[in-house]
Design a protein around this motif. Structure first.
Motif, PDB file in Angstrom:
ATOM      1  N   LEU A 137       0.638  -1.250   0.256  1.00 40.53           N
ATOM      2  CA  LEU A 137      -0.051  -0.144   0.091  1.00 40.53           C
ATOM      3  C   LEU A 137       0.704   1.785   0.287  1.00 40.53           C
ATOM      4  O   LEU A 137       0.874   2.023  -0.939  1.00 40.53           O
ATOM      5  N   GLY A 138       1.826   1.479   0.835  1.00 45.43           N
ATOM      6  CA  GLY A 138       2.899   2.272   0.381  1.00 45.43           C
ATOM      7  C   GLY A 138       3.870   2.594  -0.370  1.00 45.43           C
ATOM      8  O   GLY A 138       3.940   3.643  -0.964  1.00 45.43           O
ATOM      9  N   SER A 139       3.759   1.759  -1.259  1.00 42.83           N
ATOM     10  CA  SER A 139       4.714   1.724  -2.828  1.00 42.83           C
ATOM     11  C   SER A 139       3.989   1.877  -3.568  1.00 42.83           C
ATOM     12  O   SER A 139       4.340   2.568  -4.924  1.00 42.83           O
ATOM     13  N   TYR A 140       2.725   1.828  -3.311  1.00 41.86           N
ATOM     14  CA  TYR A 140       1.421   2.490  -4.905  1.00 41.86           C
ATOM     15  C   TYR A 140       1.219   4.216  -4.708  1.00 41.86           C
ATOM     16  O   TYR A 140       1.334   4.745  -4.284  1.00 41.86           O
ATOM     17  N   ASP A 141       0.824   4.822  -5.920  1.00 37.55           N
ATOM     18  CA  ASP A 141       1.613   6.153  -5.795  1.00 37.55           C
ATOM     19  C   ASP A 141      -0.701   6.432  -6.071  1.00 37.55           C
ATOM     20  O   ASP A 141      -0.485   7.543  -5.242  1.00 37.55           O
ATOM     21  N   TRP A 142      -1.385   6.419  -6.289  1.00 36.04           N
ATOM     22  CA  TRP A 142      -2.960   6.626  -5.094  1.00 36.04           C
ATOM     23  C   TRP A 142      -3.327   7.464  -5.928  1.00 36.04           C
ATOM     24  O   TRP A 142      -4.282   8.639  -5.588  1.00 36.04           O
ATOM     25  N   PRO A 143      -3.409   7.305  -7.418  1.00 36.81           N
ATOM     26  CA  PRO A 143      -3.818   8.028  -8.446  1.00 36.81           C
ATOM     27  C   PRO A 143      -5.597   8.724  -7.953  1.00 36.81           C
ATOM     28  O   PRO A 143      -6.132   9.590  -8.507  1.00 36.81           O
ATOM     29  N   GLY A 144      -6.007   7.593  -7.050  1.00 34.49           N
ATOM     30  CA  GLY A 144      -7.537   8.005  -6.787  1.00 34.49           C
ATOM     31  C   GLY A 144      -7.619   8.635  -5.336  1.00 34.49           C
ATOM     32  O   GLY A 144      -8.627   9.113  -4.887  1.00 34.49           O
ATOM     33  N   ASN A 145      -6.778   8.563  -4.933  1.00 28.54           N
ATOM     34  CA  ASN A 145      -6.120   9.821  -3.337  1.00 28.54           C
ATOM     35  C   ASN A 145      -6.775   9.068  -2.371  1.00 28.54           C
ATOM     36  O   ASN A 145      -7.272   7.197  -1.968  1.00 28.54           O
ATOM     37  N   LEU A 159      -7.944   4.449  -1.951  1.00 30.75           N
ATOM     38  CA  LEU A 159      -7.094   3.711  -0.506  1.00 30.75           C
ATOM     39  C   LEU A 159      -8.956   3.225   0.070  1.00 30.75           C
ATOM     40  O   LEU A 159      -8.612   1.929   0.307  1.00 30.75           O
ATOM     41  N   ARG A 160      -9.598   3.920   0.597  1.00 32.67           N
ATOM     42  CA  ARG A 160     -10.559   3.359   0.992  1.00 32.67           C
ATOM     43  C   ARG A 160     -11.268   2.050   0.738  1.00 32.67           C
ATOM     44  O   ARG A 160     -11.631   1.295   1.105  1.00 32.67           O
ATOM     45  N   ASP A 161     -11.753   2.490  -0.800  1.00 35.45           N
ATOM     46  CA  ASP A 161     -11.793   1.016  -1.660  1.00 35.45           C
ATOM     47  C   ASP A 161     -10.991   0.024  -1.363  1.00 35.45           C
ATOM     48  O   ASP A 161     -11.581  -1.252  -1.621  1.00 35.45           O
TER      49      ASP A 161
END
Length: 589
Positions: free
Chosen positions: A497-505, A509-511
């Motif tokens: 989870l820490g290495s992902y960029d999370w384009p959806g913010n 992450l919640r999803d």
């Protein structure tokens, strides 16, 4: 000869005692060897023969290999009169390159699985010149009976770490191995010198943007005695004053903030409140190369206006009083929260900018009750405005009890006609300017007229620029999604989870956590429980069909335990096709 025999006897006896009892004292055994033996024994390493695994997924064309090849070839030439193997591994102790000065020493190495693709981590092979370097963090010289595994004891090896010149992280290990009778302590000096040569090649091999950032950092560091920080998309450089200026948790937050502002402003001179409460002043400038932002270089100092020790010299960074705001500890989030709080206290309309999913509405909804007792924020979606602008205007103008903050969400999605009708209805209403808030990803021409309503704006940083907050955010989201339930994330899941960029913010992450909880509603959530996209970092946006293919590949790799060959067979793909798609989708299984 007598001394060598005595030495061998001492080591053999000490090792036998350790195998009998984990509490053996190991007198006369060098400290790093004794520590390695204990780790090997505790890890269940076979004491007699080498047992290791083959890895087919090596990057044999990596920058590390490219920079190391000429050094390895030169070192092999220097040792041409001695039967040795010169080898390079990656930072997981997997053999990438090996050069032999004699064919027979190569055959011996092959029998001991010291060959391309095989791993020589200490946890599987015991004390050796590769795995022990990675555990010890420095160069080692292991001779004869100092090896934990008996089948390696006729040999000697000297290994040295190869570090990235920017980050300081170990990228690989350079090793020289030979028969014990052919060894010399000179091997240790040679391997350290050669590893330094590879590091110099890595430094020279950096791209134009890294070069520009490094040069700017070096120039600034040379002309000041202050704390200097350089931050690029994947690079951080800090001089000694910078490394000792801040608490450990504050430096990642400051780096996140620099990455956030460096693409928005060419220069910055700002006072920032860091997570620990430390207040600092950042003065920096962006560095560009080839038309792109390479990073930002600046000077960090204790805020002169905060507090000084006796004599006017700051003893430690001053502690600012934490602002009572919505969750978020980074400077950019604190600045946004402070601006929004000030606007709400003054009763002026405020526009909150930021990428979708960053928590723009969350910030407003959690701050408003702190400003207006029993108050609450109410979201008004673009579809509602478009369907009935006059009704929405009435809701904005109508005072509520308890107090209500109308929040126009995603106003940049509103069509021009709806904006005009809404503004007309608001203008028709008599009285003071309404207290209203809005969120938007960016300012656009369609809603330009709407901007006249607002007196204050704030920008919420994306999650990729708040990585230091991720551990706390994960815990908070799990508590929200699974209240009163025993759930936790494994170390590997947190790493993923820490290495992902999370384009959806935060929304994405919640999803992701919600999806994992559907698979694992209680207990430990492992990496395999997370959605497939968490193990993919593609270079661009994926079409729905690409997402389906990516998820299928990640699923097959997970089922096969990361075995590419087995996954290719299960998917009905050629191995070359699978490798190409793994690179295409940035899959990290």
């Amino acid at each position: 000869m007598g001394d060598l025999a005595d030495r061998r006897l001492l080591l053999t006896s000490a090792r036998a005692e350790l195998l009998e009892s984990a509490e053996a004292e190991l007198r006369g055994v060098p400290g790093h060897v004794a520590a390695s033996w204990r780790r090997s024994a505790a890890g269940g390493v076979h004491p007699s023969v080498v047992t290791t695994e083959y890895h087919a997924d090596l990057d044999l064309g990596s920058r590390l290999v490219r920079c190391a090849r000429p050094v390895i070839e030169q070192l092999a030439e220097q040792l041409a009169d001695i039967p040795v193997c010169v080898a390079l591994t990656d930072n997981r102790a997997r053999l990438l390159v090996r050069a032999d000065t004699r064919s027979w020493i190569g055959r011996v190495a092959d029998r001991l699985y010291f060959a391309q693709g095989f791993g020589y981590a200490e946890g599987s092979v015991g004390t050796n010149g590769v795995g022990t370097v990675l555990e010890f963090g420095d160069s080692v010289y292991i001779v004869g009976a100092e090896h934990f595994v008996e089948s390696l004891q006729p040999y000697a090896c000297a290994g040295a770490p190869v570090r990235d010149p920017f980050t300081g992280r170990i990228e690989g290990v350079l090793d020289i191995s030979c028969r014990s009778e052919n060894s010399s302590p000179v091997m240790h000096a040679l391997v350290r010198s050669a590893a330094a040569g590879i590091e110099n090649n890595l430094l020279a091999d950096r791209n134009q943007q890294q070069q520009a950032l490094f040069d700017a950092y070096s120039r600034l560091d040379a002309r000041t005695r202050q704390a200097v920080l350089a931050v690029g998309p994947r690079t951080v450089m800090a001089n000694s004053p910078m490394q000792t200026l801040l608490d450990p948790g504050d430096l990642p937050a400051l780096q996140d903030h620099v990455r956030f502002v460096m693409v928005r402003h060419p220069d910055v001179d700002a006072r920032l409140d860091l997570p620990s409460g430390t207040r600092v002043r950042l003065r920096g400038s962006t560095v560009t190369a080839s038309g792109a932002v390479a990073g930002m270089v600046g000077v960090v100092s204790v805020d002169d206006e905060a507090a000084r020790a006796d004599g006017g010299v700051p003893a430690r960074p001053a502690r600012a009083q934490p602002v009572r705001t919505a969750p978020g500890s980074g400077p950019a989030w604190r600045a946004a929260a402070s601006a929004v709080t000030g606007a709400l206290q003054a009763g002026t309309a405020v526009l909150v900018l930021g990428e979708p999913g960053t928590g723009r509405f969350t910030l407003l909804s959690q701050l408003y009750p702190l400003v207006r007792e029993a108050g609450r924020a109410v979201a008004i979606e673009p579809e509602q405005v478009e369907a009935a602008p006059a009704d929405v205007a009435g809701r904005i103008l109508r005072p509520g009890s308890p107090p209500v903050l109308p929040v126009l969400r995603d106003v940049d999605r509103l069509p021009g006609a709806a904006v005009e009708e809404l503004l007309g209805a608001l203008a028709a209403g008599a009285g003071a300017p309404p207290l209203v808030a809005a969120t938007a990803a960016e300012s656009g021409p369609a809603h330009a007229a709407l901007l006249a309503l607002f007196r204050t704006s704030a920008t919420v940083p994306p999650l990729r620029h708040r990585s230091h907050e991720l551990p706390d955010l994960l815990d908070a989201l799990l508590a929200e999604l699974a209240p009163h339930r025993e759930v936790r994330l494994s170390r590997e899941a947190r790493r993923l989870l820490g290495s992902y960029d999370w384009p959806g913010n935060v929304r994405q992450l919640r999803d992701a956590l919600a999806a994992a909880l559907r698979r694992r509603p209680v207990g430990r959530i492992d990496a395999a429980d997370l959605p497939a996209f968490c193990q993919s970092t593609p270079r661009g946006a994926l079409r729905p069909v690409d997402q389906v293919e990516r998820d299928a590949i990640v699923g097959a790799l997970r089922e096969a335990g990361g075995n590419r060959t087995a996954a290719a067979g299960a998917l009905g793909l050629a191995r070359s096709t699978l490798y190409r798609k793994i690179r295409q989708y940035g899959i990290t299984v």
